[in-house]
Design an enzyme around this catalytic site. Structure first.
Site, PDB file in Angstrom:
ATOM      1  N   SER A  66      99.924  10.438  30.972  1.00 49.16           N
ATOM      2  CA  SER A  66      99.935  11.893  31.199  1.00 49.16           C
ATOM      3  C   SER A  66      98.965  12.668  30.318  1.00 49.16           C
ATOM      4  O   SER A  66      98.711  13.844  30.569  1.00 49.16           O
ATOM      5  CB  SER A  66     101.333  12.448  30.989  1.00 49.16           C
ATOM      6  N   LYS A  69      96.225  14.391  31.980  1.00 54.51           N
ATOM      7  CA  LYS A  69      96.419  15.677  32.656  1.00 54.51           C
ATOM      8  C   LYS A  69      95.645  16.806  31.976  1.00 54.51           C
ATOM      9  O   LYS A  69      95.277  17.787  32.625  1.00 54.51           O
ATOM     10  CB  LYS A  69      97.915  16.012  32.722  1.00 54.51           C
ATOM     11  N   TYR A 193      95.581  10.577  41.487  1.00 47.57           N
ATOM     12  CA  TYR A 193      96.453  10.872  40.342  1.00 47.57           C
ATOM     13  C   TYR A 193      96.799   9.605  39.561  1.00 47.57           C
ATOM     14  O   TYR A 193      96.713   9.576  38.330  1.00 47.57           O
ATOM     15  CB  TYR A 193      97.716  11.568  40.855  1.00 47.57           C
ATOM     16  N   TYR A 246     107.009  18.091  28.115  1.00 48.97           N
ATOM     17  CA  TYR A 246     108.113  18.195  29.073  1.00 48.97           C
ATOM     18  C   TYR A 246     109.259  19.009  28.444  1.00 48.97           C
ATOM     19  O   TYR A 246     109.000  20.031  27.818  1.00 48.97           O
ATOM     20  CB  TYR A 246     108.588  16.798  29.518  1.00 48.97           C
ATOM     21  N   VAL A 264     103.384   8.544  28.662  1.00 50.50           N
ATOM     22  CA  VAL A 264     104.469   7.568  28.631  1.00 50.50           C
ATOM     23  C   VAL A 264     103.993   6.223  28.074  1.00 50.50           C
ATOM     24  O   VAL A 264     104.800   5.356  27.759  1.00 50.50           O
ATOM     25  CB  VAL A 264     105.074   7.436  30.054  1.00 50.50           C
TER      26      VAL A 264
END
Lengths: 314, 314, 314, 314
Positions: A66, A69, A193, A246, A264
């Site tokens: 992630s 991103k 993605y 998150y 992760v």
């Protein structure tokens, strides 16, 4: 801090982390992540002079997941600018990374670009700017350029594993497609993605890649070459602060006080604006899916350096 | 910036705000708020030297409402320290200020101390440290001390109006009482909470009160006298950044980039750590319940000063 | 079935229930409920001829609790007719009896009159038709009339305990007050609601009280005297079928197949339209808050009598 | 009622429906549904003697859509029995037909077999009992057998349209796959589900197909041949009553008082146990996605026949 100080600091932290017993739980949903040892810990700091301080497994590549991103968002803002914000929000979600609940009441608009649904929209936005056959090449070239390292690559095996098991992400993609907030074929958007997430980098490469966020958009210290504007750099940092971890984002801001983004795979990219780009990695995760030791290491680093954006002594 | 610069800056902003046509919607749930004209705008900056720059209606008192949550939190942390965090979380809620939904699934533990439910818990915590007959006196004395102004007071009429109409807050209090997260009689806890919110202050007083957050916990520039520790000051600022504007917190971070706390009376306290304590006030609210012009004013101020915590040029 | 058959049936069922080992958990939130032994089991059937068959503890009074919602709904429909449905819905909630979540998104309109929030609205509706000083008297008179028993009364100690501990219900009441769906003082409406729930009745009394629902609105078999219209009787039964057991309503329909309403005191009133009014009582509750043995007893009764509304042999 | 009466009844209702002005909104998400005129109305009643009464467009085929869920459930219970209930619940959802929210908190277990997610699980269960190449053939044969009509078929064009646009269902399938509650390839399970929904039947065929539910599991009046047991027939009817009309199920029970199942094509199958199997069709839908005129027609039919399962005169 001096050169000596920063090198000692990362050495100390790496030593302390090696002795930690509670190391979190390694992600096990795909084999290539599950096989990584929770013994690993790496850290790299690049300061505003461009000097680099590393310790532990700072040169071992890991799956950034992630953290990618941040970079795909940077590219998408470069492509479509603020038009992006018609398709994705800028608020913390207060929910886990893969939650689908808010999408129903909010008509397929993800809360922010750092939860899975938001990053899938970002990938879909990029597919409008680049041909499917070129988008991964463009992404890799961007990463190599910001990191100044031609060896950065995508781990295809990881991407394929993600695709084979990522049912929740397939659900997210199709759900948003039903609201017309995914406009390309879902499997194409998700394929993009998943490949972004499968980027493989070391702490050192990641800290280098984060330099443009430390430098107000300039590629690295000592250059006038800009990746993005100063305002955009500040805004990406604001998003990292608010949404980078998150439903553990508040905890990270409270304990560390720096904009950051976790993956992760156990990596975290944190930025002390104007001061340092920092990458840590340890694959064991805490209950929010953020690196257990990575977060402790950053907390100690900030305690010892005073680099929190909320400090008063400036 | 020089003295001249900062005074010009607040004068300019006040002038610009006077010309804004879209001024938001004044809160109308109680008469004392509804009767305030949306024409009002005030701003005060206090810099790290302790100098004070005001413009517009900076000396008109207004109802600080939820901005008081910053100060009651400071007192509660002083009373019970980190034990507070067993009763209230530190994460953005992703929900409106008065939402009750998360309380059900999260067993009566509010997401953070800046949504209503969280601040009600904070009031309940303070009731364990102070006698009911003394708690409002203690709160006022704290406010007068941090602001260095003995005229600060609670507007009893506002408190009574809140109590007469605050059914949602009564619901929140009783709901948390059912989970044993309110331990005093609900009406007592709510009475305390409503009085905290009914604090009446001007921009100038509010900016003064915020100095200890600018100064790393010291009462004001030029003193060694501390209100709280440096670490606690940083952490309160982190909470303000993450949760200070309800479900508009992400937007505020993105556009302004400073820790801040808004109130439904139209005030916002924002802090540039080590640089300035800033109060703005304009009673018209945007869709998230935050001051429409207050937010625009802060956005322009940061654009012109570069005071975002995410700036690189330090 | 013959007289002999039905008496044998209830005797058999009472005998079987006495031997059940898993008896559920007695509600313990107020002392008067907590002190009841889980050994208790009672059953009464009144058939379409008006004959009464009882076994076990059928003459012991217990707290009917939410079963009272059937009767307060009947009174409210008598007072305001279908206008009631502007303030409360007619759909299963899919949520626990005391959930507050749906009220937020549905603007203070409860899903149905048999969850707590819905029954609180019903009490508020009745307060517009009866003086506060008379409403409990009217309710008791109604219960005595439908049951044909002047000894039925409200247990004031239970009502007071409920009031002292019913924080969730106070939350529900105030929450709906905030949406203007409670129009009387919340404590008055809740006081009324708590007293309705504190009704004390035996199985025999409850089965008698349910006769008008068996008889299409006529007070009891062998009279032309009507309590409500046939259509209204059918509709109340439909609501009992859909919503009578909270988020265990589907399970009850599947296993028992009769309209019914449970209470946290362990009672269940079930109606086989045109055939029988049935009351069972055993204080131990299952995970949905419905009587563990009461439900098993009704399941067996229906298996042996074929009284399900879904049977084909008619 | 006599033959004459029932034929007059359906004729009257068809005449009244022809004059209704508010006819609902025809589903327009796929061309084959959108092209159907809202002028259409058909009705068929088959009574316990097996006699058939039709009026209006009772012989026009339409897309049964979700009504097929009754039949696939029947087959799945025949295949795996009560083991089905480990994978799908039996409670009303209180949510729209295609909601994904509950799946997140309830770990991929749908509330009941009549919402889309539940019927997708049912299709997946059937894929464990039948080969992919045979399952549609088996389903058609089952439908032809219960309806006694060899011309019943699946409209492949509808199935293909559903597959091309059913992103929400793809999301539901993948979401449950992530919780291991779909075990076959998602596209295979969904392909099966979409084909079930694409079943094309007329009112007359549908009412015939529903006879086994009227007859306690026997195939049709005047035969001893059974499709399912009496208990299973009752239980399927209970599920239809509780969950047959999504978040309009309570309304249907209140107004009609019969177990029923609606489809987005405008059909409703309703069953008066032991008395009649009824099919109505009119393509305009109300706000819950149920046939606007179909529901009114059934309400009038029950008012005039007294067939509600909640009636007392039996």
């Amino acid at each position: 801090m001096t050169h000596v100080d920063l090198q000692s600091l990362v050495d100390d932290i790496a030593g302390e982390m090696a002795r930690e017993v509670v190391r979190g739980k390694v992600a096990d949903y795909i084999p290539s992540l599950a096989s990584v040892s929770s013994d690993k810990f790496g850290i790299t700091i690049i300061d505003h002079a461009g000097d680099c301080y590393s310790a532990g497994d700072a040169h071992s590549p890991f799956s950034v997941q992630s953290i990618s991103k941040v970079f795909s968002l940077t590219m998408a803002l470069g492509s479509v600018g603020d038009a992006l914000w018609t398709r994705v929000g800028r608020e913390p979600s207060g929910s886990p990374f893969n939650s689908i609940v808010q999408l129903e009441s909010e008509h397929g608009i993800p809360r922010n670009p750092f939860i899975n649904s938001g990053a899938i929209v970002v990938a879909d936005v990029l597919l409008a700017s680049y041909k499917p056959s070129e988008i991964l090449g463009e992404f890799i070239r961007f990463m190599q350029m910001v990191a100044g390292d031609d060896t950065i690559h995508i781990d295809k095996a990881v991407a394929q594993s993600e695709q084979a098991t990522g049912f929740r992400n397939v659900a997210l993609g199709n759900y948003m497609r039903a609201f017309d907030n995914i406009v390309h074929p879902v499997e194409q958007t998700l394929g993009t993605y998943f490949h972004f997430c499968a980027l493989s980098m070391s702490c050192q490469q990641l800290a280098k890649a984060g330099r443009y966020l430390m430098c107000g958009g300039r590629r690295h210290p000592g250059t006038a070459d800009t990746i993005i504007s100063q305002q955009r750099a500040r805004r990406i940092l604001a998003l990292m602060m608010m949404c980078g971890h998150y439903d553990g984002s508040g905890e990270f801001a409270y304990r560390v006080g720096l904009p950051g983004k976790s993956g992760v795979g156990g990596g975290i990219l944190a930025v002390a604006p104007g001061i340092a780009s920092i990458a840590v990695w340890s694959p064991g995760l805490n209950s929010h899916g953020n690196s257990q030791l990575g977060m402790i290491a950053l907390e100690r680093l900030v305690q010892r350096t005073g680099w929190s954006v909320f400090r008063s002594n400036r």
